[in-house]
Design a protein around this motif. Sequence first.
Motif, PDB file in Angstrom:
ATOM      1  N   UNK A 268      70.171  52.156   0.012  1.00 21.17           N
ATOM      2  CA  UNK A 268      71.555  51.950  -0.586  1.00 21.17           C
ATOM      3  C   UNK A 268      72.191  53.228  -0.665  1.00 21.17           C
ATOM      4  N   UNK A 269      73.158  53.527  -0.451  1.00 16.22           N
ATOM      5  CA  UNK A 269      73.967  54.867  -0.665  1.00 16.22           C
ATOM      6  C   UNK A 269      74.547  54.937  -2.047  1.00 16.22           C
ATOM      7  N   UNK A 270      73.701  54.806  -3.016  1.00 21.99           N
ATOM      8  CA  UNK A 270      74.013  55.113  -4.363  1.00 21.99           C
ATOM      9  C   UNK A 270      72.853  55.514  -5.006  1.00 21.99           C
ATOM     10  N   UNK A 271      73.032  56.356  -6.290  1.00 20.49           N
ATOM     11  CA  UNK A 271      71.929  56.964  -7.028  1.00 20.49           C
ATOM     12  C   UNK A 271      72.269  56.332  -8.258  1.00 20.49           C
ATOM     13  N   UNK A 272      71.019  55.961  -8.963  1.00 20.22           N
ATOM     14  CA  UNK A 272      71.277  55.643 -10.477  1.00 20.22           C
ATOM     15  C   UNK A 272      71.226  56.864 -11.303  1.00 20.22           C
ATOM     16  N   UNK A 273      72.133  57.026 -12.100  1.00 17.51           N
ATOM     17  CA  UNK A 273      72.290  58.399 -12.693  1.00 17.51           C
ATOM     18  C   UNK A 273      71.400  58.493 -14.034  1.00 17.51           C
ATOM     19  N   UNK A 274      71.121  57.438 -14.528  1.00 17.10           N
ATOM     20  CA  UNK A 274      70.025  57.324 -15.581  1.00 17.10           C
ATOM     21  C   UNK A 274      68.581  57.401 -15.346  1.00 17.10           C
ATOM     22  N   UNK A 275      68.436  57.072 -13.923  1.00 23.62           N
ATOM     23  CA  UNK A 275      67.055  57.162 -13.599  1.00 23.62           C
ATOM     24  C   UNK A 275      66.745  58.300 -12.289  1.00 23.62           C
ATOM     25  N   UNK A 276      67.696  58.565 -11.926  1.00 23.90           N
ATOM     26  CA  UNK A 276      67.819  59.572 -10.714  1.00 23.90           C
ATOM     27  C   UNK A 276      66.728  58.809  -9.458  1.00 23.90           C
ATOM     28  N   UNK A 277      67.286  57.712  -9.236  1.00 21.72           N
ATOM     29  CA  UNK A 277      66.528  56.868  -8.348  1.00 21.72           C
ATOM     30  C   UNK A 277      67.565  56.142  -7.301  1.00 21.72           C
ATOM     31  N   UNK A 278      66.971  55.991  -6.123  1.00 20.01           N
ATOM     32  CA  UNK A 278      67.879  55.093  -5.146  1.00 20.01           C
ATOM     33  C   UNK A 278      66.808  53.994  -4.836  1.00 20.01           C
ATOM     34  N   UNK A 279      67.564  52.981  -4.245  1.00 15.46           N
ATOM     35  CA  UNK A 279      67.002  51.617  -4.396  1.00 15.46           C
ATOM     36  C   UNK A 279      66.840  51.363  -2.398  1.00 15.46           C
ATOM     37  N   UNK A 280      65.649  51.475  -1.961  1.00 15.82           N
ATOM     38  CA  UNK A 280      65.278  51.216  -0.789  1.00 15.82           C
ATOM     39  C   UNK A 280      64.644  49.760  -0.316  1.00 15.82           C
ATOM     40  N   UNK A 281      65.353  49.251   0.572  1.00 17.59           N
ATOM     41  CA  UNK A 281      65.121  47.557   0.769  1.00 17.59           C
ATOM     42  C   UNK A 281      64.027  47.738   1.844  1.00 17.59           C
ATOM     43  N   UNK A 282      62.990  46.979   1.447  1.00 13.59           N
ATOM     44  CA  UNK A 282      61.760  46.750   2.389  1.00 13.59           C
ATOM     45  C   UNK A 282      61.360  45.270   2.490  1.00 13.59           C
ATOM     46  N   UNK A 283      61.657  45.166   3.951  1.00 15.40           N
ATOM     47  CA  UNK A 283      61.532  43.635   4.385  1.00 15.40           C
ATOM     48  C   UNK A 283      60.077  43.382   4.673  1.00 15.40           C
TER      49      UNK A 283
END
Length: 391
Positions: A268-283
């Motif tokens: 996902x082209x967005x970063x969670x500022x509070x955790x400095x993480x990005x979400x990766x979708x794994x199917x």
Amino acid sequence: MKRRRKLRWILPAAVLLAVLVLVGAAVARRTPTVRVAEVRQPLPGEQQTELSASGYVDSRRRSVIAPLIAGQLVEVTVEEGEAVRQGQVIARLDDRDARVVFDRAQAAVRSSEAQLAATEAQAVNAERTTQRTRNLARQGVIPRAQLQDVETAGRATQETLNQARAQLAVARRASEAARLQLAHTVVRAPFDGTVSKKLANEGAVLAPAALTGTNLGGIVELVDLHALEVEAEVSEEQLSRIHPGQPALIFLDALPERAFPGTATTVRPAIDRSKATATVLVRFQSVPQGALPDMGAKVSFLRQPLPPEALDAHGQPPRVPASAVVRDAEGSAVWVVRDGRLVRQPVLVGERVGDELSLKQGPGAGTQVVVAPDPKRMHDGRRVKVESGGG
């Protein structure tokens, strides 16, 4: 005199010796504290793992089903855990008002159709009259002014006909809108899925645009259990090591003994500022039986795919920290902590993997063993304390 001086030194020395013996015995009886680790079962694909991440199971199709119109709920036809098909009726709203509006719209259509039929008949008659009048005017039987009056009346009749057609079109649109409103009182499943939550019961007044309230206008939450995937959180500095199509292994907290192959599909082209993480979708390559949304999961992103036989965690021997294995005249062994006491258990070690040794024979996974044991303090049956935070 000398004898008294000698006794004066002997008595304190004896007392001191007795004290030292008592202190030594107390020290010997004191319960030692030991640091422990658990014998663990290695996870499949450990040596091929590029990085690991945690996340939760979710579904690509997961929706709160709500009506398109406001109304009172009179029937809910499904229950939690029930599988539904696309188009199946989930609930019904009170349709009395909508039915009255629809019936009125239908009556308006019929009235407009009758008015149009009458106007069309008048237009046909007006056209015939105009044609006859033109013939008579050409023959000089009637004056030209009379022809003009007849043609004006014909044009007026044609305008009335156009209005009647427009009114019928409006009435039909209104009838269609009323029909849709009536149809919206029946709520249907938009896709095949399973009812995960029931959010409202009969009698609830629902408003689709509601911003407050306990159900927010929803009737049920519908989840497609055949479209599950894992949303894994990866730190932003590690994102460069992930790419779409990368093989992965998924470990579900609810099914810890199994590993499920998967594939990274989207970052996902967005970063969670509070955790400095990005979400990766794994199917999942194949959605496992028993997997449910919101289950905890761990993902190992691999350098290369694993063969099917490598997915069985039980196919590999358990491992212990290399420092837990002691070697003496009796052979290799580990000190097991069982019910707060030490038990020496012989082991047969295999290959070394990093800081661990695999066990061909020995205690099973989950057993607590002493790390870096002190030989002077290790005795079978001795009571010990486990260091806080150990294991």
